[in-house]
Design an enzyme around this catalytic site. Structure first.
Site, PDB file in Angstrom:
ATOM      1  N   CYS A 234       2.507  -6.679  -7.913  1.00 37.66           N
ATOM      2  CA  CYS A 234       1.841  -5.444  -8.280  1.00 37.66           C
ATOM      3  C   CYS A 234       2.735  -4.634  -9.200  1.00 37.66           C
ATOM      4  O   CYS A 234       3.894  -4.971  -9.418  1.00 37.66           O
ATOM      5  CB  CYS A 234       1.500  -4.627  -7.033  1.00 37.66           C
ATOM      6  SG  CYS A 234       0.491  -5.526  -5.826  1.00 37.66           S
TER       7      CYS A 234
ATOM      8  N   ARG B  14      -2.768  -3.132  -8.681  1.00 37.73           N
ATOM      9  CA  ARG B  14      -2.734  -3.996  -7.495  1.00 37.73           C
ATOM     10  C   ARG B  14      -3.158  -5.432  -7.764  1.00 37.73           C
ATOM     11  O   ARG B  14      -4.151  -5.673  -8.472  1.00 37.73           O
ATOM     12  CB  ARG B  14      -3.642  -3.416  -6.407  1.00 37.73           C
ATOM     13  CG  ARG B  14      -3.541  -4.185  -5.087  1.00 37.73           C
ATOM     14  CD  ARG B  14      -4.517  -3.678  -4.061  1.00 37.73           C
ATOM     15  NE  ARG B  14      -4.344  -4.368  -2.789  1.00 37.73           N
ATOM     16  CZ  ARG B  14      -5.309  -4.609  -1.919  1.00 37.73           C
ATOM     17  NH1 ARG B  14      -6.544  -4.211  -2.174  1.00 37.73           N
ATOM     18  NH2 ARG B  14      -5.062  -5.259  -0.798  1.00 37.73           N
ATOM     19  N   LEU B  15      -2.405  -6.355  -7.204  1.00 38.37           N
ATOM     20  CA  LEU B  15      -2.822  -7.741  -7.047  1.00 38.37           C
ATOM     21  C   LEU B  15      -3.149  -7.907  -5.568  1.00 38.37           C
ATOM     22  O   LEU B  15      -2.253  -7.895  -4.721  1.00 38.37           O
ATOM     23  CB  LEU B  15      -1.713  -8.705  -7.462  1.00 38.37           C
ATOM     24  CG  LEU B  15      -2.053 -10.197  -7.378  1.00 38.37           C
ATOM     25  CD1 LEU B  15      -3.123 -10.566  -8.397  1.00 38.37           C
ATOM     26  CD2 LEU B  15      -0.799 -11.042  -7.607  1.00 38.37           C
TER      27      LEU B  15
ATOM     28  N   ILE C 217      -3.697  -9.371  -2.209  1.00 34.86           N
ATOM     29  CA  ILE C 217      -3.350 -10.611  -1.517  1.00 34.86           C
ATOM     30  C   ILE C 217      -3.579 -10.481  -0.021  1.00 34.86           C
ATOM     31  O   ILE C 217      -4.187 -11.344   0.612  1.00 34.86           O
ATOM     32  CB  ILE C 217      -1.886 -10.990  -1.817  1.00 34.86           C
ATOM     33  CG1 ILE C 217      -1.737 -11.368  -3.298  1.00 34.86           C
ATOM     34  CG2 ILE C 217      -1.415 -12.148  -0.927  1.00 34.86           C
ATOM     35  CD1 ILE C 217      -0.322 -11.632  -3.733  1.00 34.86           C
TER      36      ILE C 217
ATOM     37  N   GLU D 134       5.738  -8.168  -0.513  1.00 33.28           N
ATOM     38  CA  GLU D 134       5.164  -8.487   0.795  1.00 33.28           C
ATOM     39  C   GLU D 134       6.171  -8.160   1.902  1.00 33.28           C
ATOM     40  O   GLU D 134       7.367  -8.453   1.764  1.00 33.28           O
ATOM     41  CB  GLU D 134       4.799  -9.972   0.893  1.00 33.28           C
ATOM     42  CG  GLU D 134       3.892 -10.485  -0.223  1.00 33.28           C
ATOM     43  CD  GLU D 134       2.522  -9.833  -0.259  1.00 33.28           C
ATOM     44  OE1 GLU D 134       2.097  -9.276   0.779  1.00 33.28           O
ATOM     45  OE2 GLU D 134       1.881  -9.879  -1.327  1.00 33.28           O
TER      46      GLU D 134
END
Length: 734
Positions: free
Chosen positions: A2, A52-53, A55, A79
């Protein structure tokens, strides 16, 4: 993967509409990192934005996250693998909004403050805005896997995931240009024989890279900055020993503990609500990750590079065989045919994406492999890689000697070079007086502390090269890289191995190889380390970069030389002569260092223009013809010119000579004329192999007779074959 962008101002200043527009511009440069949506939070003292990505918890994990009263805002790129445990430790009755790991960071901070975030386990760059405490915190994971840069002046703190965001907005603390002095002096760039030291640079003036395992506090009342380290490798290793009571552990027990933590690290990296893939090089690092992951998900797609280099060094074959052995879907992408050229445009776009002078063929390969993965598997957003294994498992030990003690001697030279640089003295000055090595290894630092100093340097390399380019080549394709070997618990274990056991466990990654046998056949677990492209045929990859610089009357090269930085720091006439020299040098010796100077000049020009580093919308970075490779034959069946079972000898008109008057060098004569002078002891392994190539013994027998490893001389053998110095006997197949 992100994107974070933001600005904070001290008391007495206000975030203006123009400032908000700058933050909007900054986050717009980072949409490649987070193509799934952008959101911002603004007030009088802070403006933060996030791309944002999605996941984990795609519907409920939109950032930034704010507390119920709006006084605390949190953004996390990366993460948090232990977020479920963090949730369990939050006070009863806390009202959760969803399953996002970032929300767990917010809740943890509300309960414990910034000190409680030391418990985070994962890969992350995070921002916490605490309006109650009147502070903004920037923090980065222990190994620096996820990036974060900042600039501070005039009571303003500006920060972002990539340098280009800080350069994009004129009012957001834009730096004036490229930092030539730092880049030119950095051993990691100039190849000086010295262990790198000091905080990781950004290579741009007035922009700092937040070091790994650090927290930066910006006081909203006064504008004061405070940088604090929250984790140190040496102290963490000692804490590991005390925590686990390792004083009496045997090598077998250390290996068992490593094996258990490795499995946990890979399992953690599988945390996702979207598709995961795996880069598979054919080496033990990526293969063992794929093997562990396959036991939990046998549909993980693997992706490999098929290039001149990976065909020559055997990676292409072993990646193919590993995937077949594990029963995993495999995509081997062909980089050998027409249509795979690097253009001037794709060169510049990739440099803008990576924003580092260390751009090399490795980044071209990895960017295109991510691109292929994303095009063939549109739902894929996570890629597992073996990055970080060599740095802490002893993967580079064989480069410095033939055993552990010799490795320490070699590392001693690096430590000596570092000390000499710090003292402002030439490296190995005694040797330079006479153009030969007069000092024995006894004169160099070694033993206690040398290994630790070396690993500290490799930790810095991770932040300035490995994790940096892995992050950019993935994010440029909307993919997040995950690196199980950089789980800090694994790193702590490796550094905690006591000195008496290091030769047994850390020489040539033995602790990993022994552990890997739990999941892999021996032929994969014990396969020698080979370079990704810095081996046989590496000149083919460098040739592609050279062609891009020379295209259209060297337009890109001349563009670089026209900049103010190039005019000041480079002899542009000498640079042009060197570019011409490469036309007559099929081996392209030292081209990578030449390319770094050109990259510096290009980055300097880009930094001088607001927004110039911004990527073109829709730019794919390079016109590689993406296609799956044909099945790769085994080495010796056409996959590589180097075959252990074949018989080689010097060509009829070639002689290898060691002159009587000195033992510091040896000669290779062609048709009675000395064509090559090779220094000893640097080329001694190759000399012994050449002497053993008698036209009767196989290559494998000759290498064993010379008491060297084939991987250490394979590149020179390939080059000698191509130059006609060594020849393979016709009909020789072993």
């Amino acid at each position: 993967m992100c994107g974070i962008a933001g600005m904070a101002v001290r008391n007495g200043l206000t975030v203006t509409p123009a400032d908000r527009a700058d933050v909007d511009t900054m986050i717009a440069t980072l949409t490649h990192r987070g193509p799934d949506g952008t959101r911002a939070v603004y007030d009088a003292t802070c403006a933060v934005a996030f791309s944002r990505l999605a996941i984990v918890d795609p519907p409920g994990g939109q950032q930034p996250f704010s507390s119920a009263d709006g006084m605390i805002t949190v953004l996390v790129n990366g993460e948090i693998f232990n977020h479920e445990q963090l949730r369990a430790g939050v006070r009863p009755g806390y009202r959760w909004q969803g399953r996002s790991d970032t929300e767990a960071v917010l809740a943890r901070y509300e309960s414990t403050g910034i000190s409680g975030l030391k418990a985070l386990r994962g890969m992350y760059a995070a921002v916490v805005v605490d309006r109650r405490e009147q502070a903004v915190y920037l923090l980065r994971d222990r190994l620096g896997i996820k990036p974060l840069f900042y600039s501070s002046r005039g009571g303003r703190l500006v920060f972002a995931s990539e340098i280009k965001a800080l350069l994009a907005a004129p009012g957001a603390g834009r730096a004036p240009g490229f930092d030539w002095v730092t880049a030119l002096a950095d051993p990691a760039i100039n190849g000086h024989i010295a262990a790198p030291a000091g905080p990781p640079p950004s290579y741009f003036t007035d922009i700092s890279q937040l070091p790994a395992a650090h927290v930066l506090r910006f006081d909203l009342a006064t504008g004061a900055l405070r940088l604090e380290e929250y984790w140190r490798l040496g102290e963490a290793a000692e804490a590991f020993r005390e925590r686990h009571g390792t004083q009496q552990w045997s090598a077998r027990e250390w290996t068992a503990a490593y094996r258990e933590l490795l499995q946990e690290a890979v399992t953690d990296s599988l945390m996702s609500d979207v598709e995961i893939g795996c880069f598979l090089s054919g080496g033990v690092d990526s293969t063992v990750i794929a093997a562990i992951a396959a036991r939990q998900d046998n549909a993980i797609h693997c992706f490999s590079v098929c290039s001149d280099s990976t065909l020559a060094n055997g990676d292409a074959y072993f990646a193919q065989e590993a995937a077949a052995s594990l029963g995993l879907p495999h995509h081997q992408v062909d980089f050998t045919g027409p249509g795979c050229e690097v253009t001037a445009d794709s060169y510049l776009e990739l440099l803008k994406l990576c924003e580092t002078p260390l751009l090399s063929p490795e980044q071209f390969f990895k960017f295109q492999l991510h691109r292929y993965a994303k095009q063939t598997r549109p739902g894929l957003k996570v890629m597992l890689t073996g990055q970080g294994s060599d740095e802490f498992n002893g993967g580079y030990t064989t480069l410095f000697g033939t055993d552990w003690d010799a490795n320490l001697d070699g590392l001693g030279y690096l430590a000596e070079g570092r000390a000499a640089l710090d003292a402002g003295l030439p490296v190995t000055v005694w040797n330079e007086h006479f153009n030969r090595r007069l000092l024995t290894p006894a004169a160099h630092p070694r033993g206690a502390g040398v290994w630790e100093t070396y690993v500290a340097g490799k930790s810095r390399d991770l932040q300035t090269y490995n994790c940096w380019h892995e992050d950019r080549t993935a994010s440029g394709n909307g993919v997040e890289n995950r690196v199980p070997f950089l789980d800090h618990r694994l790193v702590e274990l490796c550094m905690a191995v006591p000195q008496p056991l290091r030769a047994e466990l850390l020489w040539d990654k033995r602790i990993l190889r022994q552990s890997a046998r739990e999941w892999l056949p021996e032929r994969f677990a014990d396969r020698p380390k080979v370079p990704f492209f810095y081996g046989p045929k590496r000149h083919a990859a460098h040739q592609a970069m050279l062609d891009a610089l020379r295209a259209d009357h060297a337009a890109l090269f001349e563009h670089a030389m026209s900049g103010p930085g190039a005019q000041e720091y480079l002899d542009t006439a000498a640079m042009r002569r060197t570019l011409s020299d490469f036309e007559a040098d099929p081996r392209l010796g030292n081209f990578e260092f030449f390319a770094r100077l050109v990259n510096m000049a290009l980055l300097d020009k880009l930094a001088g223009s607001p927004g110039a580093l911004r990527l073109r919308p829709g730019a794919d970075g390079a016109p590689v013809a993406l296609r799956r490779a044909e099945p790769v034959p085994s080495p010796g069946a056409g996959g590589s010119p180097v075959v252990e079972s074949a018989v080689y000898t010097l060509a009829p008109d070639v002689m290898a000579l060691t002159p009587l008057h000195t033992d510091d060098e040896w000669y290779v004569a062609v048709n009675g004329t000395v064509e090559y002078v090779l220094p000893l002891p640097d080329s001694d392994d190759w000399r012994r192999v050449v002497m053993a190539l008698d036209g009767r013994r196989t290559l494998g027998e000759a290498v064993r007779a010379a008491d060297v490893k084939l991987v250490g001389v394979e590149e020179l053998l390939v080059e000698s074959l191509e130059a006609g110095i060594v020849t393979r006997l016709e009909g020789s197949t072993g």
